[in-house]
Design an enzyme around this catalytic site. Structure first.
Site, PDB file in Angstrom:
ATOM      1  N   VAL A   1       9.620  -2.661  -7.546  1.00  0.00           N
ATOM      2  CA  VAL A   1       9.087  -1.539  -6.768  1.00  0.00           C
ATOM      3  C   VAL A   1       8.406  -2.003  -5.479  1.00  0.00           C
ATOM      4  CG1 VAL A   1       7.491   0.420  -6.816  1.00  0.00           C
ATOM      5  CG2 VAL A   1       8.842  -0.142  -8.856  1.00  0.00           C
TER       6      VAL A   1
ATOM      7  N   LYS B   1      -6.644   8.231 -12.106  1.00  0.00           N
ATOM      8  CA  LYS B   1      -6.887   8.025 -10.654  1.00  0.00           C
ATOM      9  C   LYS B   1      -5.729   8.590  -9.846  1.00  0.00           C
ATOM     10  CE  LYS B   1      -5.773   3.932  -8.598  1.00  0.00           C
ATOM     11  NZ  LYS B   1      -4.931   4.089  -7.397  1.00  0.00           N
ATOM     12  N   ASN B   2      -4.493   8.352 -10.302  1.00  0.00           N
ATOM     13  CA  ASN B   2      -3.333   8.743  -9.487  1.00  0.00           C
ATOM     14  C   ASN B   2      -2.959  10.206  -9.664  1.00  0.00           C
ATOM     15  OD1 ASN B   2      -3.447   6.207  -8.507  1.00  0.00           O
ATOM     16  ND2 ASN B   2      -1.669   5.427  -9.638  1.00  0.00           N
TER      17      ASN B   2
ATOM     18  N   CYS C   1      -4.013  -1.522  -0.984  1.00  0.00           N
ATOM     19  CA  CYS C   1      -3.937  -2.877  -1.552  1.00  0.00           C
ATOM     20  C   CYS C   1      -2.866  -3.695  -0.824  1.00  0.00           C
ATOM     21  CB  CYS C   1      -3.531  -2.796  -3.016  1.00  0.00           C
ATOM     22  SG  CYS C   1      -4.895  -2.337  -4.039  1.00  0.00           S
TER      23      CYS C   1
ATOM     24  N   ARG D   1       3.583  -0.972   3.211  1.00  0.00           N
ATOM     25  CA  ARG D   1       3.509   0.364   2.608  1.00  0.00           C
ATOM     26  C   ARG D   1       3.987   1.388   3.658  1.00  0.00           C
ATOM     27  NH1 ARG D   1      -0.348  -0.015  -1.606  1.00  0.00           N
ATOM     28  NH2 ARG D   1       0.481   1.905  -2.491  1.00  0.00           N
ATOM     29  N   PRO D   2       5.318   1.399   3.929  1.00  0.00           N
ATOM     30  CA  PRO D   2       5.812   2.307   4.977  1.00  0.00           C
ATOM     31  C   PRO D   2       5.618   3.771   4.595  1.00  0.00           C
ATOM     32  CG  PRO D   2       7.618   1.367   3.738  1.00  0.00           C
ATOM     33  CD  PRO D   2       6.383   0.670   3.274  1.00  0.00           C
ATOM     34  N   ILE D   3       5.690   4.639   5.581  1.00  0.00           N
ATOM     35  CA  ILE D   3       5.555   6.081   5.310  1.00  0.00           C
ATOM     36  C   ILE D   3       6.751   6.848   5.888  1.00  0.00           C
ATOM     37  CG2 ILE D   3       3.023   6.070   5.179  1.00  0.00           C
ATOM     38  CD1 ILE D   3       2.978   7.125   8.069  1.00  0.00           C
TER      39      ILE D   3
ATOM     40  N   ASP E   1       2.323  -0.691 -11.963  1.00  0.00           N
ATOM     41  CA  ASP E   1       0.854  -0.823 -12.060  1.00  0.00           C
ATOM     42  C   ASP E   1       0.413  -1.541 -13.327  1.00  0.00           C
ATOM     43  OD1 ASP E   1       0.178   2.418 -10.518  1.00  0.00           O
ATOM     44  OD2 ASP E   1       0.818   0.490  -9.716  1.00  0.00           O
TER      45      ASP E   1
ATOM     46  N   ARG F   1     -12.091   0.085  -7.619  1.00  0.00           N
ATOM     47  CA  ARG F   1     -11.313   1.162  -6.966  1.00  0.00           C
ATOM     48  C   ARG F   1     -10.630   2.024  -8.014  1.00  0.00           C
ATOM     49  NH1 ARG F   1      -7.498  -0.527  -2.095  1.00  0.00           N
ATOM     50  NH2 ARG F   1      -7.072   1.683  -2.400  1.00  0.00           N
TER      51      ARG F   1
END
Ligand code: EPZ
Length: 422
Positions: free
Chosen positions: A326, A22-23, A116, A121-123, A304, A396
């Site tokens: 993480v 998936k990733n 999720c 979840r900063p960018i 994960d 997902r």
């Protein structure tokens, strides 16, 4: 809403094949926007995150043909650079469409990414890198608008080896003028897979899998055919499924070195794992407490796989400590596991797990993708019936996890709970 119903106690046995990662497919779908030719990708998992990404590409004007696990894309005539908010919010990965759209069209407008609930979840790392390449970024009303004349090569140091920021900046640099050097990058296998895909299309990317990635700007990219690497997280999940049920399972189509940290830690927890070149044989055994599991960027133990190993260690003989380094908020599975009789407490970023002989089936809810997978694993070995709600989160990232486990003898059913319209 669909649920899983699991009757615990079946020992898993047999063979299972792992699908494409998936990733890997998510950044590679974004990268396909850079191509002026046709792209074909093999071993594509039929998961909802891929469906969402394809819906976004279709909105942008990409022609798509998805048959079974093979995908053909033609991005030669993009019609817009604005991503629909509804789709953006469904999945965080949409953020790395910025790089390719800036590279190909010189502009992009996205809303802040969803994803999720595993922490903020900063960018900021994505945007800082793009700005250093000459991109003008405006953040207002929950949207990020970015535009650039010609992107210019730059030397960028990532404050944290962010997977998404590494991928976004690799793709933004493809058409930039001159050289871009990315330092302190993520080294995950999926980054190497992305580099290999980009270079098959004619890009000049070097160094993926190491701390420094160099990209030499080019004028255009052709089409390519690419087979995804296997999904190491699905493989890790199936290893735990075999171990938690004291079963004996052969897992095919894997790359053992991508799982080295996971295999090492699960052996420490008592599983017997025999490696071949592209498969593993996993046998259960008495689960032992593991003093420390600490999630780290690759090649460390992957975040994960943190919920999944926590499910296993809930059954261990002894105490275990799991530190999540993480993501800030990746312990949502603990409450649900404790509803099944697990004895897990949290101290800051660490979970202390006091193993118990048995968990009991219960009514639980999947709070996110990997937490949901952990609840399935716990239910496989729990006494009695486990009912898991919100399984769309699991869909997902897993192509029918219920069918994969049924194939190995698990008593798991997907039921369609009545939708009561109030
Ligand atoms: C990717 O997410 C994966 N998703 C995640 O997998 C995985 O958990 C994560 O990498 C870490 O390995 C995909 O590849 C589609 P990050 P990503 O940027 O790119 C902070 C799964 O279950 N950060 O490496 O979003 C961030 O807050 C999913 O398959 C910043 O501070 O992860 C986090 O604490 C879940 N600023 C840390 O870095 C930024 O600009 C790691 O995030 C970006 C990230």
């Amino acid at each position: 809403m669909e649920k899983f119903v699991i009757e615990g106690g079946e020992r898993l046995s047999g063979k299972i094949r792992i699908t494409g990662a998936k990733n890997s497919i998510l950044p590679i779908l974004a990268a396909s926007l850079l191509s002026s030719g046709k792209v074909r990708i093999e071993d594509v998992p039929r998961i909802s995150d891929v469906k969402v990404m394809l819906d976004i590409l279709e909105c942008l004007g990409v022609k798509i043909d998805w048959k079974e696990n093979s995908l053909e894309l033609d991005a030669d005539s993009l019609s817009t650079s604005e991503i629909p908010e509804k789709l953006m919010c469904e999945m965080r990965s949409s953020i790395f469409l910025m790089g390719p759209l800036l590279g190909k069209l010189g502009k992009v407008k996205v809303s802040y990414p969803g994803g999720c609930a595993i922490g903020p979840r900063p960018i900021d790392l994505h945007l800082k890198g793009l700005i250093s390449m000459g991109v003008e970024v405006v953040e207002e009303n929950g949207y990020v608008s970015a535009k650039a004349g010609t992107l210019k090569g730059s030397t960028i140091h990532l404050d944290f080896p962010s997977v998404g920021a590494t991928e976004n900046l690799m793709m933004a640099a493809i058409y930039a003028k001159g050289f871009t050097r990315l330092h302190n990058v993520a080294k995950e296998p999926e980054i190497v897979d992305l580099q290999n895909f980009l270079n098959k299309m004619g890009a000049r990317v070097r160094g993926a899998g190491t701390d420094i990635i160099t990209i030499e700007g080019v004028k255009s990219l052709d089409g390519a055919v690419h087979r995804l690497i296997p999904d190491r997280i699905i493989a890790g999940t199936m290893i735990v499924a075999a171990g938690i049920t004291d079963g004996e399972v052969i897992i095919e189509n894997i790359i053992p070195e991508h799982l080295e940290a996971v295999i090492s830690k699960l052996r420490e927890a008592g599983l017997e794992i025999l490696e071949d070149s592209d498969s593993l044989m996993v046998r259960g055994g008495k689960i032992k407490g593991v003093n420390s599991v600490r999630t780290l960027p690759y090649p460390g133990f992957p975040t994960d796989m943190q919920p999944q190993i926590m499910a296993l260690l809930s059954y261990a003989d002894g105490i275990s400590v799991v530190k999540e380094s993480v993501f800030e908020g990746r312990f949502s599975h603990i409450n649900e596991l404790n509803k099944m009789g697990a004895q897990i407490t949290v101290q800051e970023r660490s979970a202390i797990i006091k193993g118990v002989n048995n968990l009991k089936g219960a009514k639980v809810k999947a709070p996110d993708l990997r937490a949901g997978a952990a609840l399935v694993l716990a239910g496989l070995s729990a006494q009695g019936t486990t009912l898991i709600d919100e399984v769309h989160y699991i869909d997902r990232g897993y192509e029918r996890l219920d069918l994969m486990l049924q194939k190995l003898g698990a008593n798991i059913k997907r039921v369609h709970a009545p939708v009561i319209n109030v």
